[in-house]
Design a protein around this motif. Structure first.
Motif, PDB file in Angstrom:
ATOM      1  N   VAL A 281      35.912  43.184  38.130  1.00  0.00           N
ATOM      2  CA  VAL A 281      36.983  42.638  36.967  1.00  0.00           C
ATOM      3  C   VAL A 281      38.160  42.019  37.617  1.00  0.00           C
ATOM      4  CG1 VAL A 281      38.348  43.067  34.977  1.00  0.00           C
ATOM      5  CG2 VAL A 281      36.244  44.373  35.411  1.00  0.00           C
ATOM      6  N   MET A 282      38.168  40.565  37.537  1.00  0.00           N
ATOM      7  CA  MET A 282      39.532  39.888  38.044  1.00  0.00           C
ATOM      8  C   MET A 282      40.464  40.015  37.028  1.00  0.00           C
ATOM      9  SD  MET A 282      40.003  36.094  39.841  1.00  0.00           S
ATOM     10  CE  MET A 282      39.392  36.533  40.947  1.00  0.00           C
ATOM     11  N   ASN A 283      41.704  40.580  37.471  1.00  0.00           N
ATOM     12  CA  ASN A 283      43.053  40.396  36.598  1.00  0.00           C
ATOM     13  C   ASN A 283      43.676  39.243  37.352  1.00  0.00           C
ATOM     14  OD1 ASN A 283      42.923  42.991  38.516  1.00  0.00           O
ATOM     15  ND2 ASN A 283      44.996  42.015  38.776  1.00  0.00           N
ATOM     16  N   VAL A 284      44.086  38.172  36.364  1.00  0.00           N
ATOM     17  CA  VAL A 284      44.553  36.808  36.828  1.00  0.00           C
ATOM     18  C   VAL A 284      45.996  37.192  37.160  1.00  0.00           C
ATOM     19  CG1 VAL A 284      44.990  34.513  36.310  1.00  0.00           C
ATOM     20  CG2 VAL A 284      42.827  35.420  35.511  1.00  0.00           C
ATOM     21  N   CYS A 285      46.718  38.007  36.522  1.00  0.00           N
ATOM     22  CA  CYS A 285      48.213  37.985  36.250  1.00  0.00           C
ATOM     23  C   CYS A 285      48.660  39.093  37.236  1.00  0.00           C
ATOM     24  CB  CYS A 285      48.724  38.042  34.966  1.00  0.00           C
ATOM     25  SG  CYS A 285      50.572  38.231  34.789  1.00  0.00           S
ATOM     26  N   GLY A 286      49.897  38.606  38.021  1.00  0.00           N
ATOM     27  CA  GLY A 286      50.647  39.375  39.073  1.00  0.00           C
ATOM     28  C   GLY A 286      51.226  40.530  38.044  1.00  0.00           C
ATOM     29  N   GLY A 287      51.717  40.205  36.861  1.00  0.00           N
ATOM     30  CA  GLY A 287      52.042  41.546  35.990  1.00  0.00           C
ATOM     31  C   GLY A 287      51.144  42.484  35.805  1.00  0.00           C
ATOM     32  N   HIS A 288      49.666  42.143  35.740  1.00  0.00           N
ATOM     33  CA  HIS A 288      48.710  43.174  35.384  1.00  0.00           C
ATOM     34  C   HIS A 288      48.438  43.792  36.616  1.00  0.00           C
ATOM     35  CE1 HIS A 288      46.836  40.599  31.861  1.00  0.00           C
ATOM     36  NE2 HIS A 288      47.732  41.563  31.483  1.00  0.00           N
ATOM     37  N   GLU A 289      48.409  43.388  37.693  1.00  0.00           N
ATOM     38  CA  GLU A 289      48.277  43.838  38.961  1.00  0.00           C
ATOM     39  C   GLU A 289      49.384  44.912  39.233  1.00  0.00           C
ATOM     40  OE1 GLU A 289      46.760  45.361  42.421  1.00  0.00           O
ATOM     41  OE2 GLU A 289      45.543  44.049  41.239  1.00  0.00           O
ATOM     42  N   ARG A 290      50.628  44.621  39.016  1.00  0.00           N
ATOM     43  CA  ARG A 290      51.599  45.498  39.159  1.00  0.00           C
ATOM     44  C   ARG A 290      51.421  46.838  38.165  1.00  0.00           C
ATOM     45  NH1 ARG A 290      55.345  42.056  38.956  1.00  0.00           N
ATOM     46  NH2 ARG A 290      55.785  42.009  36.470  1.00  0.00           N
ATOM     47  N   SER A 291      51.006  46.674  37.047  1.00  0.00           N
ATOM     48  CA  SER A 291      50.639  47.545  36.203  1.00  0.00           C
ATOM     49  C   SER A 291      49.767  48.523  36.723  1.00  0.00           C
ATOM     50  CB  SER A 291      50.603  47.058  34.436  1.00  0.00           C
ATOM     51  OG  SER A 291      51.443  46.328  34.129  1.00  0.00           O
ATOM     52  N   ILE A 292      48.756  47.821  37.162  1.00  0.00           N
ATOM     53  CA  ILE A 292      47.422  48.505  37.564  1.00  0.00           C
ATOM     54  C   ILE A 292      47.649  49.212  38.591  1.00  0.00           C
ATOM     55  CG2 ILE A 292      44.977  48.039  38.439  1.00  0.00           C
ATOM     56  CD1 ILE A 292      44.708  45.739  36.493  1.00  0.00           C
ATOM     57  N   THR A 293      48.386  48.905  39.585  1.00  0.00           N
ATOM     58  CA  THR A 293      48.902  49.598  40.788  1.00  0.00           C
ATOM     59  C   THR A 293      49.708  50.591  40.890  1.00  0.00           C
ATOM     60  OG1 THR A 293      48.319  47.562  42.169  1.00  0.00           O
ATOM     61  CG2 THR A 293      49.272  49.208  43.365  1.00  0.00           C
ATOM     62  N   GLN A 294      50.888  50.334  39.918  1.00  0.00           N
ATOM     63  CA  GLN A 294      51.980  51.195  39.944  1.00  0.00           C
ATOM     64  C   GLN A 294      51.280  52.584  39.018  1.00  0.00           C
ATOM     65  OE1 GLN A 294      55.226  49.213  38.250  1.00  0.00           O
ATOM     66  NE2 GLN A 294      56.011  48.357  40.345  1.00  0.00           N
TER      67      GLN A 294
END
Length: 374
Positions: A24-37
């Motif tokens: 699953v690709m999450n395009v947005c950096g904001g999504h990556e921040r939420s997922i990782t944090q």
């Protein structure tokens, strides 16, 4: 779409066990921040991969645009304004001199961070005897307020050095080059707020990939994942809006109208990626007086900037394109750190490398394959 609790969503995900890798690709950096944090990767089945995509505007801003901003700041006695993340992004060229706007400021250039176009207008009005250049880089959510600023009229001493991009063409390019680049997409909620959820229907309709619009709170991201997994289980592909409280099918039509009135869309260069068709915003000719590239005409001569190859070992482009996880770049956490960034992905709060480092994440689960499957 009915809101569910985090506990319910996680339980639903636990009940789904894909038999083969589901990327699953999450395009947005904001999504990556939420997922990782939030540590979401640790909650998922080992076959589910969450791949950061090309949704960091600072990461894909072409070096020649940053070089133009540095040139203006050093040689034209202007006040150079930029969003804060851009100040530390390095460029690499044969030209001697500072490699970032922050380095230019250390050499005496008047470079200032701003948080919004309103800040740029206020600074221009407070410094009427000086030329002020607003280096505006970003995606649709940034370009809409920039367009509103220009449409309303700006002080005569304010011009815009525009480096705006649309998000969806980069995803379309990835899929046109390799339809197996990923198996499903979490599309960016903030972009869809402006441009509408319907803009992302092509991923499901043309490429047969499950697609979900997600917001930035945990429930929305988890709901999107559950939706995508259910589609995979049902062997279907459609666009589902998991952020309906903000995103509408047609988006913000007033913002879209402002974008059309002030800007045109054309082919544009993306750092590390290359030219992407119909992906760049430029100011319309009728707004030439606001265009820094017109007022400072020497900027139209690109021959003065000759980019160098990335430093040895740097894999920024592969990280941006979702071909590698950040920790698979040999410079990650070694030569390249937030304090001493080698590439743009380690600078921006929306860059995958910076997000992973700032969140204490140093490696992805080794039981999962790389995004390339190698």
């Amino acid at each position: 779409m009915r809101r569910q609790s985090v506990e319910t969503l996680i339980a639903g995900l636990d009940a789904m066990h894909p038999e083969r890798p589901f990327r699953v690709m999450n395009v947005c950096g904001g999504h990556e921040r939420s997922i990782t944090q939030a540590g979401l990767r640790s909650l998922l089945d080992k076959h589910i991969e969450l791949i950061p995509g090309p949704g960091c505007p600072v990461c894909i801003c072409p070096e020649e645009d940053i070089a133009q901003a540095i040139h203006l700041a050093l040689n034209e006695q202007v006040i150079l304004l930029s969003f804060g993340d851009m100040l530390r992004v390095p460029v690499f060229s044969h030209t001697e001199g500072p490699r970032s706007l922050l380095a230019a400021r250390s050499q005496g250039a008047d470079v200032r961070p701003v948080a919004s176009p309103l800040d740029a207008v206020a600074i221009a009005r407070a410094n009427v005897t000086q030329q002020v250049v607003f280096f505006a880089a970003g995606f649709e959510t940034t370009m809409a307020p920039v367009a509103a600023m220009v449409a309303e009229g700006v002080p005569d001493n304010l011009t815009v050095l525009l480096s705006g991009r649309l998000t969806w063409p980069a995803v379309a390019m990835l899929l046109s080059n390799d339809e197996q680049a990923f198996d499903a997409l979490i599309a960016p909620g903030h972009v869809a707020t402006i441009m509408g959820s319907d803009e992302w229907a092509f991923v499901a309709e043309q490429h047969g990939l499950p697609t979900a619009i997600a917001g930035f709170h945990g429930e929305s991201v988890l709901a999107a994942l559950q939706c995508l997994l259910q589609q995979r289980s049902d062997n279907r592909a459609q666009l589902v809006n998991c952020y309906p409280e903000v995103v509408k099918p047609q988006g913000n039509t007033q913002a879209q109208q402002l974008l059309r009135e002030v800007m045109v869309v054309s082919a544009a260069n993306w750092r590390g990626i290359g030219v992407v068709e119909d992906s760049g915003f430029t100011l319309r000719p009728e707004f030439a007086t606001v265009n820094a590239r017109v007022r400072f005409s020497e900027l139209t001569d690109q021959s003065s900037f000759t980019p160098l190859a990335p430093p040895a070992g740097a894999r920024c482009a592969d990280v941006v394109l979702g071909r590698l996880y950040p920790d698979q770049c040999p410079l990650f956490g070694n030569e390249c750190t937030p304090r001493h960034p080698i590439g743009p992905c380690m600078v921006s709060d929306e860059g995958a490398c910076r997000i992973w480092m700032s969140s204490g994440m140093r490696s992805v689960d080794e039981s999962k394959p790389t995004p390339e499957g190698v």
